[in-house]
Every structure is written in structure tokens, then in C-alpha cells.
Scaffold this active site. Structure first.
Site, PDB file in Angstrom:
ATOM      1  N   ASP A 144       0.866  -1.180   0.000  1.00  0.00           N
ATOM      2  CA  ASP A 144       0.000   0.000   0.000  1.00  0.00           C
ATOM      3  C   ASP A 144       0.905   1.233   0.000  1.00  0.00           C
ATOM      4  O   ASP A 144       1.577   1.504   0.989  1.00  0.00           O
ATOM      5  CB  ASP A 144      -0.892   0.020   1.253  1.00  0.00           C
ATOM      6  CG  ASP A 144      -1.967  -1.072   1.227  1.00  0.00           C
ATOM      7  OD1 ASP A 144      -1.737  -2.092   0.561  1.00  0.00           O
ATOM      8  OD2 ASP A 144      -3.015  -0.875   1.863  1.00  0.00           O
ATOM      9  N   LYS A 207      -6.948   3.227  -3.399  1.00  0.00           N
ATOM     10  CA  LYS A 207      -7.384   3.205  -2.004  1.00  0.00           C
ATOM     11  C   LYS A 207      -7.600   4.633  -1.546  1.00  0.00           C
ATOM     12  O   LYS A 207      -6.836   5.527  -1.935  1.00  0.00           O
ATOM     13  CB  LYS A 207      -6.294   2.499  -1.191  1.00  0.00           C
ATOM     14  CG  LYS A 207      -6.480   2.490   0.308  1.00  0.00           C
ATOM     15  CD  LYS A 207      -5.366   1.654   0.977  1.00  0.00           C
ATOM     16  CE  LYS A 207      -5.325   1.880   2.470  1.00  0.00           C
ATOM     17  NZ  LYS A 207      -4.221   1.169   3.131  1.00  0.00           N
ATOM     18  N   LYS A 243     -10.270   0.033  -2.614  1.00  0.00           N
ATOM     19  CA  LYS A 243     -10.198  -0.180  -1.161  1.00  0.00           C
ATOM     20  C   LYS A 243     -10.502   1.108  -0.407  1.00  0.00           C
ATOM     21  O   LYS A 243      -9.648   1.988  -0.323  1.00  0.00           O
ATOM     22  CB  LYS A 243      -8.805  -0.697  -0.781  1.00  0.00           C
ATOM     23  CG  LYS A 243      -8.615  -0.861   0.737  1.00  0.00           C
ATOM     24  CD  LYS A 243      -7.257  -1.468   1.075  1.00  0.00           C
ATOM     25  CE  LYS A 243      -6.994  -1.444   2.575  1.00  0.00           C
ATOM     26  NZ  LYS A 243      -5.651  -1.945   2.919  1.00  0.00           N
TER      27      LYS A 243
END
Lengths: 307, 290
Positions: A144, A207, A243
Site C-alpha cells: 500500500d 485506495k 479499497k
């Protein structure tokens, strides 16, 4: 040290990115929240939510013991309830990746690591790349990364684009999730633009947030990103995952996200492979709801593991 | 020439009290409250189990903060409730008479309710001394037992005493640091809702007292079966309801406190034992050092 990077993919023309109608988004989002999901559908949705959770601990006070505990929880969510899925991944800092990898063993749960100077992203590029490589070498399945919001807001899209592309390359086999930190992008237009930029640069997932900045994930922001994913898929044929992270702590809200996902991207995205919730406390609320569905009695947090 | 039309009186729709707010019931259902002549005098929320659940969530959130407030402060706040109730004496008497209670009886009941609040306000920083103990043990330890709030208490308020019975159950529960969810009397609910307004104006943190109105037959089971409730006080339940509550409460070993046939206007209906009913005893061992 600038040698030997493969040529970056071309930067999309961001001036051509569709404008976002904020009022329209608000109205559409309000309508997702009017759906009422009950009985079997609710149980199915709750189980799906569990399978999509990236169980997360991202604190300065994290210890190996705490990470092992979280991994234990990821594998044994609530043994009294039969037939529960396990969560999708455990999300930790790079220094904890090895510990999580070992603790999770062959459970099928991925290890996600926030690399690239999380959460600010304020570090030179070579450090971000090194950090990514270390996390992958330690056994991270997913990275991430945070984008450089300062550069993005300055309009230096090339810089952000190259950075994502470089980290993507450093990831190798690992999946790359690009955190836009929408709470700092200020407008939905920026969110849309950053989504397009990240997807063209090679993101496997986009995300919303680090969870360290408020507001974190919201329904409108997620909706804009889902639309960007849909349009990108139509244009290029490539699927990108989504996400939302931060602030989704109860089942009811998570179910609204699923409704939105279903109605924007369709069934193909309704798997842990393409949709995740970044959360630490959501799992317990979902478990309490599942127990309620099973017993008909409202539950107490006393009977569920602490995070 | 048009004559002035007779004014149509507005029947107030009384709301419920959850987490320091006055929402309408989530279910959207109401029941008519009628006076002796069968005339509708108010619309009363018929709370659902969803309302109850929301109330428990609010009570749970408020409880730790309330329990950690000093006993002195809790006493002050109870005294403040009494002051506010005294200030709205006329309204409470009027509401009570509308529901069919005689003027004299109504006045006595409101005054007794004020006095009862002050009685328990006084106990706030004293019940610990009465019920705690230093225990004799054979080893070189101090061993002492002290009381702690049990947590969230659900209360099925007395049916026949709309205000005094309600106050006599809420006050000893909250003075010891518990939060509560209360179902008001079904036939005499007006004072309960107005009492929520008094609480709201009395520095009681939102969520410490949550007041619902509705049908006991519909909600009693929920009051007993919710796993996040630590004790249930059940006033004047018939045998079947009482048995049902016992069974459902057993699931998480809730305390069940039955208060049947109590004449709330008597002085014996106020006692520190009502405080102790919803307290847990914690015993601590501490080595004696030199």
C-alpha cells in the site's frame, strides 16, 4: 542512480478527465443508503464483508506480540460461529511484515505492507523504492503506497505518475495499492484525476486513505473512485480494485458500500480480489451482527476479542 | 359573516429520549393516550426493539465516563435534577391530573419524587462506606471489598406510579455510576417523557438515562435478552413475564432484580439497598509492606 528503469507508460491527459458533479454524487450516494438488506441477504453480505477486510494495525506502538495477536484473530475470527470466511489480508508496517508472514503461515491470508514513507509520503524516491523492495523481500503480498499529495496539488502530475510507476516496478509480483489520501485532495475533481493518474501508472488497486487523516473514506469519495475504475475498465479493458479505508467501523455502513459497489461496478468486482475494506474495528461489529443473525439476540462486545 | 371556528386542541406527540436526544421512534408507531372520558390527550411513541438497541448502545457509550465521575459530582447532578423538577412542579401535577390522578395525590407524588432525588443525591458519596469492607485474612495482605457499578441496567418501571415509581428506580441506579434504559409506565407515560426533558436540562450526560415508551408485552423480552445489558430491574411483572425475564436474562447471567408490590410513596421505598442492588463487589488483595 537513474539508470535502467523501464520506460514509464505515457502520462494521460488529465485536462480531459471528466468533471464531477458534486450535487449529483451526493444525491446518488443518498439513494444507496436507502436500501434495506435483511435476513439471508444480510448474512451473506456480512460474510462477504469479513472476507474483504484488510485487518489493520498501523500504530507507532505496534509490537511483534500485537501483530501476532492480530494474525491469530485474522485466522480465527470467531470460532463459535461455523463457516466463517477468513479476512483477506493483514496490513502492517514494513518492519512487521516478516512477523506477520510467519504467523499467518499457509492460512491463505495475504500480508499487506504500507511502504513508501507511510503515512505522509515525505521521503526521497529511492528510499520509497528501497522500502518497497524490503517489504516484498520480507514476504509482503501487497504494497500500500501513498502518493505525494504536495506534488499532486502543485500540479506536478508527471512526478506523481513516475513515482507510482517506479514503485510498481519495485513491487515485482506483489500487488500495488495506491493510497490517494482523499482527505487532503479537497475536491472530488481532484479525486477523480488522481484515480485516473494512479490507474494509468499501473496501480492494481486504488485506495482512499491512510486512516490517519480526517475525513478518511466517505461514500461520495468512494463513489467517484468506483466510477473512475468503471470508465478505466471500459477504456482499457483492465480491471482495477478498490479499497476504502478509515472510518468504516460498522456493518450497516459497510453494507451500504457493498450496495454501491454492486450498482456501480457489478458482480465481477464483488470479491476480495477486487474490493477491500481497510479497517480495524469493523470485523468485530460484523461478527456481532452475524451472531445476532444466528441467535436473534443483540450482542455485547464483551464476548468478542479485543483488537 | 364568518364566525370564528372553535380552536382544535393540539394533542402533543411525546417523543422518546436516547443518548441525550429526543428522537421519534424508529418504527413510526404510536398509541393514543386517552383520559377517563375516552378523549385522546396525547400520542405516545411505541418504541421498537431497534429503539431499545440504540438506547443500549448510547447507554454503553456513556457508562464508563459517568462511573468515573466523582461521587460528589454525581450527587450534585442528582440534586440538580431535583431542583429542575421542583421548578416544573405545576406542569407535572397538571400532566398527572390529566391522566386521572386526583389533584392532591398528584401534588404529593411530585413532591415525593423531588424529595427522593435529594435522598439519593445524599447517598452518592456515602453508600461506599456502608457496603465496603476491610476483610480479615490470615496472610499479610490487606483484603478489601468495594462496590463498582455493574454497567448498563434496563428498567421496566412500575405501571401504577408514573413519576415517583420511575424516579425511585432511576435515581439509585445512576447514583452508583450505572447507565440505564427505562421503559415508562404504559398507562401513565406523560410524566416520564417530561422527566426526560428535566434530565436533559440537568447536566446528566447524554446516554446515562434513556427513556422509552411503549408496550411492555412487546419489549420486556428484549430488556432481558440483550447481551450488552448487565442487570434488569423488573417492577410489578406478572408471573409469566417474570419467568420469561429470568430465563432470557440467564443467557449472559444478568442480575434480575424483581420489585413487586412496593408502595413507592412510603418512606421504606427508599433505601441504600436499592443502590447496592445494581453494584458488583470487587475484592482486592494488597500485600502489606513495611
Amino acid at each position: 542512480m537513474s539508470a535502467a528503469l523501464t520506460p514509464a507508460p505515457p502520462l494521460p491527459d488529465l485536462s480531459q478527465v471528466t468533471r464531477v458533479d458534486e450535487v449529483g454524487v451526493a444525491e446518488r450516494v443518498a439513494r444507496f443508503q436507502t436500501r434495506s438488506i435483511k435476513t439471508e441477504s444480510k448474512t451473506a453480505a456480512l460474510k462477504m464483508i469479513l472476507s474483504m477486510i484488510d485487518l489493520t494495525t498501523l500504530e507507532g506502538q505496534d509490537t511483534p506480540g500485537k501483530v501476532r495477536q492480530l494474525c491469530q484473530k485474522a485466522m480465527h475470527l470467531h470460532d463459535q460461529l461455523p463457516g466463517l470466511p477468513h479476512v483477506a489480508a493483514v496490513c502492517v508496517y514494513p518492519t512487521m511484515v516478516g512477523i506477520a508472514r510467519k504467523a499467518l503461515g499457509d492460512s491463505g491470508i495475504n500480508v499487506a505492507s504500507v511502504a513508501t514513507a507511510f503515512p505522509s509520503g515525505m521521503a526521497p524516491r529511492h528510499i520509497k523504492i528501497d522500502e518497497t523492495k524490503i517489504a516484498v523481500a520480507e514476504g509482503a503480498d501487497e504494497i500500500d503506497m501513498v502518493i505525494s499529495r504536495g506534488a499532486f496539488l502543485q500540479g506536478d502530475y508527471r512526478f506523481v505518475f513516475d513515482e507510482i510507476a517506479a514503485v510498481k516496478e519495485a513491487c515485482g509480483e506483489a500487488h500495488l495499492k495506491v493510497i490517494l489520501e482523499t482527505g487532503e485532495l479537497s475536491t472530488l475533481d481532484n479525486v477523480r484525476r488522481a484515480s485516473v493518474l494512479a490507474m494509468h501508472a499501473g496501480a492494481d488497486f486504488i485506495k482512499t486513505s491512510t486512516g490517519k487523516i480526517q475525513p478518511a473514506a466517505t461514500l461520495p469519495v468512494t463513489f467517484v473512485m468506483l466510477q473512475a475504475i468503471r470508465d478505466f475498465h471500459r477504456e482499457t479493458g483492465r480491471m482495477v480494485g478498490m479499497k476504502p479505508a478509515g472510518g468504516i467501523s460498522n456493518s450497516k455502513l459497510a453494507i451500504h458500500y457493498l450496495v454501491m459497489l454492486r450498482e456501480t461496478l457489478g458482480n465481477a468486482w464483488m470479491t476480495p480480489e477486487w474490493f477491500r475494506f481497510g479497517a480495524s474495528s469493523l470485523a468485530n461489529d460484523v461478527l456481532m451482527q452475524l451472531q445476532k443473525q444466528a441467535t436473534g439476540v443483540y450482542q455485547s462486545a464483551d464476548y468478542f476479542s479485543k483488537d | 359573516m364568518a364566525t370564528q371556528a372553535a380552536r382544535i386542541p393540539v394533542a402533543k406527540t411525546y417523543k422518546i429520549y436516547i443518548g441525550g436526544k429526543f428522537p421519534r421512534t424508529e418504527s413510526g408507531r404510536y398509541y393514543d393516550l386517552q383520559n377517563a372520558k375516552g378523549k385522546v390527550i396525547a400520542n405516545i411513541c411505541r418504541s421498537s426493539r431497534k429503539d431499545f438497541r440504540n438506547a443500549v448502545v448510547a447507554a454503553r457509550a456513556a457508562q464508563p465516563g459517568w462511573a468515573s465521575a466523582s461521587a460528589y459530582l454525581r450527587g450534585q447532578i442528582l440534586y440538580r435534577i431535583a431542583e429542575m423538577l421542583e421548578g416544573r412542579r405545576e406542569q407535572f401535577i397538571a400532566e398527572m391530573t390529566v391522566q386521572g390522578v386526583g389533584k392532591k395525590a398528584a401534588t404529593e407524588e411530585v413532591d415525593a419524587a423531588v424529595d427522593r432525588l435529594i435522598y439519593y443525591a445524599g447517598w452518592a458519596d456515602k453508600y461506599q462506606q456502608i457496603f465496603s469492607a476491610v476483610n480479615p485474612v490470615a496472610s499479610s495482605h490487606f483484603n478489601f471489598s468495594v462496590l463498582e457499578a455493574t454497567g448498563v441496567v434496563s428498567i421496566l418501571a412500575p405501571e401504577s406510579s408514573g413519576l415517583l415509581g420511575l424516579v425511585s428506580n432511576i435515581a439509585p441506579t445512576i447514583v452508583g455510576g450505572n447507565s440505564c434504559v427505562v421503559l415508562a409506565s404504559e398507562s401513565l407515560p406523560l410524566n416520564a417523557v417530561s422527566f426526560a426533558e428535566v434530565l436533559h436540562a440537568s447536566d446528566v450526560p447524554g446516554g446515562v438515562v434513556n427513556l422509552l415508551t411503549g408496550y411492555r408485552s412487546e419489549l420486556a423480552g428484549q430488556f432481558a435478552s440483550h447481551m450488552d445489558v448487565n442487570a434488569v430491574i423488573c417492577c410489578d411483572a406478572d408471573d409469566d413475564t417474570a419467568a420469561d425475564i429470568q430465563v432470557k436474562a440467564a443467557d449472559n447471567i444478568k442480575r434480575v432484580i424483581a420489585r413487586d408490590g412496593i408502595n413507592w410513596s412510603k418512606a421504606t421505598a427508599a433505601s441504600p439497598y436499592f443502590v447496592a442492588d445494581v453494584q458488583e463487589t470487587k475484592t482486592t488483595w494488597h500485600p502489606i509492606g513495611s
